[in-house]
Write an enzyme that holds these catalytic residues in place. Sequence first.
Site, short mmCIF file in Angstrom:
data_model
loop_
_atom_site.label_atom_id
_atom_site.label_comp_id
_atom_site.label_asym_id
_atom_site.label_seq_id
_atom_site.Cartn_x
_atom_site.Cartn_y
_atom_site.Cartn_z
N GLU A 142 0.85 -1.19 0.00
CA GLU A 142 0.00 0.00 0.00
C GLU A 142 0.89 1.24 0.00
OE1 GLU A 142 -3.54 1.86 2.88
OE2 GLU A 142 -2.25 0.24 3.61
N GLU A 239 -12.49 1.10 6.59
CA GLU A 239 -11.38 1.33 7.52
C GLU A 239 -11.33 2.81 7.86
OE1 GLU A 239 -6.64 0.22 7.91
OE2 GLU A 239 -7.33 1.53 6.31
#
Length: 260
Positions: A142, A239
């Site tokens: 990421e 999230e």
Amino acid sequence: MLRLSANLSMLFGDLPFLDRFPAARRAGFTAAEVQYPYDHAMTDVAAALADSGLDLVLINAPPGAQPGDRGLAAIPGREAEFRDEIALALAWSSALGNRFIHVLSGVPGESHSRAACLDTWHANMTWAARQARAAQVGLLVEALNPVDVPGYFIRSLDEAVALLGRLEGPGAGLLFDVYHCARSGEPVVAQLKACAPWTRHIQIADAPARGEPGTGDVDWKAVFSAIEATGYRGFVGAEYSPRAATLDGLGWARPHLEHS
């Protein structure tokens, strides 16, 4: 319709961790993800997961044991620790039926050259991808935004894709985080389309405050349309940090939840 997973490290934070699994299922989620489950007994987490009926789709590998660690994949000299942490994440994944492991790359600091960190990342991730393929688990990387995580090794989505392209064989893909993309000033919709061939998991939160969709500046209608237009069929992880109680902020999600 999106397939949503509840990030239980951030949602239902008013409940004890193990109680968040049934709470997410009652809210209509069919899947969960957890940043770091390692402070809890594996057997307890496995029981809570099984009792809830949720699928586990993502955990993070441990970030490292030193203060300020944000992963070790790109940190020269800590390769043995990195391998231990991947082995631990794979053991948890096997026990819990988990699909993906997010491998954090780290904040190298000025003591390491970019070239040395690139070589370390490539060697570590090539090794880790082989272990993950054998365990039938996917690895993800990421890009983290420079406002929240200054100095993080993977600085943009373009860079993440370029790094993944260097790895030999399958086994690693992209975790596309809408919040980090927006917070970095990257065009979210354009990047969703450009990164689609590499994207294996998506996470969402609004920007700039990382609240639920609808609390910030992201055009969620355009984002959700782009996700569907790419043909993405994986889970979309919620999230974010709820502005109030988790259930009070799920209006955006109700069209995508069971029993809503």
